[in-house]
Scaffold this motif. Sequence first.
Motif, PDB file in Angstrom:
ATOM      1  N   GLY A 284       0.131  -1.137   0.187  1.00 43.42           N
ATOM      2  CA  GLY A 284       0.477   0.067  -0.010  1.00 43.42           C
ATOM      3  C   GLY A 284       0.548   1.186  -0.164  1.00 43.42           C
ATOM      4  N   ASP A 298      -4.623   0.744   1.283  1.00 44.90           N
ATOM      5  CA  ASP A 298      -3.619   0.071   1.931  1.00 44.90           C
ATOM      6  C   ASP A 298      -3.963  -1.094   0.824  1.00 44.90           C
ATOM      7  OD1 ASP A 298      -4.236   1.201   4.501  1.00 44.90           O
ATOM      8  OD2 ASP A 298      -6.626   0.240   3.971  1.00 44.90           O
ATOM      9  N   ALA A 302      -2.814  -5.426   4.100  1.00 46.54           N
ATOM     10  CA  ALA A 302      -3.846  -5.326   5.234  1.00 46.54           C
ATOM     11  C   ALA A 302      -5.109  -5.848   4.794  1.00 46.54           C
ATOM     12  CB  ALA A 302      -3.963  -3.765   4.712  1.00 46.54           C
ATOM     13  N   GLU A 303      -5.338  -6.495   3.634  1.00 39.67           N
ATOM     14  CA  GLU A 303      -6.761  -6.896   3.018  1.00 39.67           C
ATOM     15  C   GLU A 303      -6.335  -8.731   3.842  1.00 39.67           C
ATOM     16  OE1 GLU A 303      -8.430  -8.224  -0.496  1.00 39.67           O
ATOM     17  OE2 GLU A 303      -7.677  -6.040  -0.866  1.00 39.67           O
ATOM     18  N   ASP A 305      -4.409  -9.404   6.803  1.00 41.75           N
ATOM     19  CA  ASP A 305      -5.220  -9.525   8.108  1.00 41.75           C
ATOM     20  C   ASP A 305      -6.272 -10.451   8.511  1.00 41.75           C
ATOM     21  OD1 ASP A 305      -3.938  -8.836  10.921  1.00 41.75           O
ATOM     22  OD2 ASP A 305      -5.105  -7.238  10.831  1.00 41.75           O
ATOM     23  N   GLN A 333       4.537  -7.013  10.914  1.00 45.41           N
ATOM     24  CA  GLN A 333       5.142  -5.214  10.218  1.00 45.41           C
ATOM     25  C   GLN A 333       5.263  -5.360   9.198  1.00 45.41           C
ATOM     26  OE1 GLN A 333       6.425  -3.416  13.744  1.00 45.41           O
ATOM     27  NE2 GLN A 333       5.238  -3.588  15.383  1.00 45.41           N
ATOM     28  N   ARG A 336       3.658   1.081   4.492  1.00 41.62           N
ATOM     29  CA  ARG A 336       3.376   0.890   3.740  1.00 41.62           C
ATOM     30  C   ARG A 336       4.025   2.876   2.672  1.00 41.62           C
ATOM     31  NH1 ARG A 336      -2.710   3.694   3.796  1.00 41.62           N
ATOM     32  NH2 ARG A 336      -1.848   5.099   4.891  1.00 41.62           N
ATOM     33  N   LYS A 343       2.896  -0.756  10.483  1.00 43.26           N
ATOM     34  CA  LYS A 343       1.255  -0.589   9.907  1.00 43.26           C
ATOM     35  C   LYS A 343       1.632  -2.650  10.579  1.00 43.26           C
ATOM     36  CE  LYS A 343      -1.540   2.161   7.447  1.00 43.26           C
ATOM     37  NZ  LYS A 343      -2.680   2.170   8.580  1.00 43.26           N
ATOM     38  N   LYS A 344       0.182  -3.479  11.318  1.00 49.49           N
ATOM     39  CA  LYS A 344       0.402  -4.588  11.446  1.00 49.49           C
ATOM     40  C   LYS A 344      -0.166  -5.631  10.749  1.00 49.49           C
ATOM     41  CE  LYS A 344       1.491  -4.126  16.474  1.00 49.49           C
ATOM     42  NZ  LYS A 344       1.475  -4.263  17.548  1.00 49.49           N
ATOM     43  N   SER A 345       0.300  -6.971   9.954  1.00 52.57           N
ATOM     44  CA  SER A 345      -1.128  -7.555   9.233  1.00 52.57           C
ATOM     45  C   SER A 345      -0.362  -9.550  10.127  1.00 52.57           C
ATOM     46  CB  SER A 345      -0.629  -7.847   8.251  1.00 52.57           C
ATOM     47  OG  SER A 345      -1.706  -8.781   7.439  1.00 52.57           O
TER      48      SER A 345
END
Length: 561
Positions: A284, A298, A302-303, A305, A333, A336, A343-345
Amino acid sequence: MSAGGPVLVSWVAQKNDPYERKDRSDEYLREPDGQPILGPTLALFCDDDSPFKGKIHEVVLLHREGSDEKIALERRALDETRQALLERRPGLRISLEPWRAEDPTDHKAIFEFLRGKVPELRQRFRDRELVIHATPGTPSMQTIWVLMAETGFIDQPFQLVKSYRKHERNGQPTVVPLQVGIESFYKVYMTSRPAEVTSDEGSIPWDLKQFRSEQFRKLFTEARRFAQLKVPVLILGERGTGKTKLASWIRLHSPYRSLEHDTRWPSVACGQYSPETMRAELFGYRKGAFTDAREDRDGLLAEADKDTLFLDEIGDISKDLQRLLIRALEEKQYLRLGDTRPKKSDFRLLTATNLPPTALRERLDADFLDRIGLLRLRLPPLREVPEELLWLWDATYQVATRRSGATPSQARLGASHHDQIIKTLRRHPLPGNLRDLFSVAYRLIAARCDAYEPLSPGDAMEYALEEFEAGSSPTEEAALLRDVAQAFALSQPLDPLLRPGTRLPTRKLNKELMAFVARELRRLSSVRGVPIGELCDVTDRTLRERKDPAGRKKSSDGAEG
């Protein structure tokens, strides 16, 4: 077998077939004109209000077999129903399928019988619609029909229907479809697909109940075990073996699945993108991170997660992205593009490739390959599991018919033609695997649907297999030699290259290869200014003799002629 049309499959109603009977009596109920009132089987077959009137050309009647009094009553109803059907349509083909059982309310016994019988009927009537009549029989029999239809134990094409007795209709049609709407695993599996990885072969479900080979059974036992762990799985297999479908199967059997993503779950084919666009797709970006970044977006991480991410063609991923993915895998982590805060996933990773292990090790960093290949599954090529071709060909032909837009009557073939095609497929190395099956199916359907000169089923079959079985022509020889050399370099088998009828010119291959090596060594010797002996273990004279694959003779003065 009849030429076409739907096939009625039904139990026989002991008390109400072929005609409705008065309670606890052998006497028939009658219309005002004195005619007996049709029972459920005849009502479906010939009632004026039935959508199947005049369309059924073959009937399969299921019945219990034994010696007790109740079975004797069933046998009477069976014989009378068979006779009544033949009176209405002389020449109707009726098959009687016995079931040796004591208890017609034993759900498990009914299921075991039908689980074996339905695939038999599906093979016998390959591309014809089965009209499954659920009304006759005990409530247990009706229940099992519904569950089998709703949970994927009956292969398409089929309809599950019920019929109403005359006094129960209240303005309703005589026969109506029977659907419950159970959200079964099978239904989800058939509609689930990765977001960006689609193909004809991806539409063939891996039908575990059909498996015949030990390799396939073992593979899916391992896949089921691996599915439970949040550990990366690397799927290996030649092109067209169904790696994408296996990835879907693993995801749906695992706890790492978000229901809202079932029809389009996070995935990407790595070979479709440049390293830059691939990074944007995965991670992202923030608005303004690059020229066309007009808004925040995103990425697939992210999707994914609490779900699964599938990277197909993993051998095409860049070195930089490999390093970034290692961090995302280990730390859950990522950053982007344009972001400063991670960000976390919490995602699970599946990857796939058609590259052999040697080539994959050359393409990927060892650290990255170690992490994505902790668990590995290898889909065998079809030439290694010829036992599976029977059901796979049937499934392929049904999908090809549907996708091509052809009607079932246009694409219809007799059982003998299908059998001949399967025999040919079993002799062939099938380098494209399921794609080869689709190639044959589409050629066959095209020949049958030709608006100007449609071919007969036999001629269409020969046409479909003609190119498939053809060997290499002289114009293909050079390409064949190059492909063989590449297979040697990658330690790949020659099965896909040497089709039936293809003859490898080994002497020419040897000469061409030695000539290439000789020319290159002499060129390097000249460019680098070093003697031949420093580059190889043969003399310059030997290389001069080998550098011309045509084997041109030397003249008497030593010059090449």
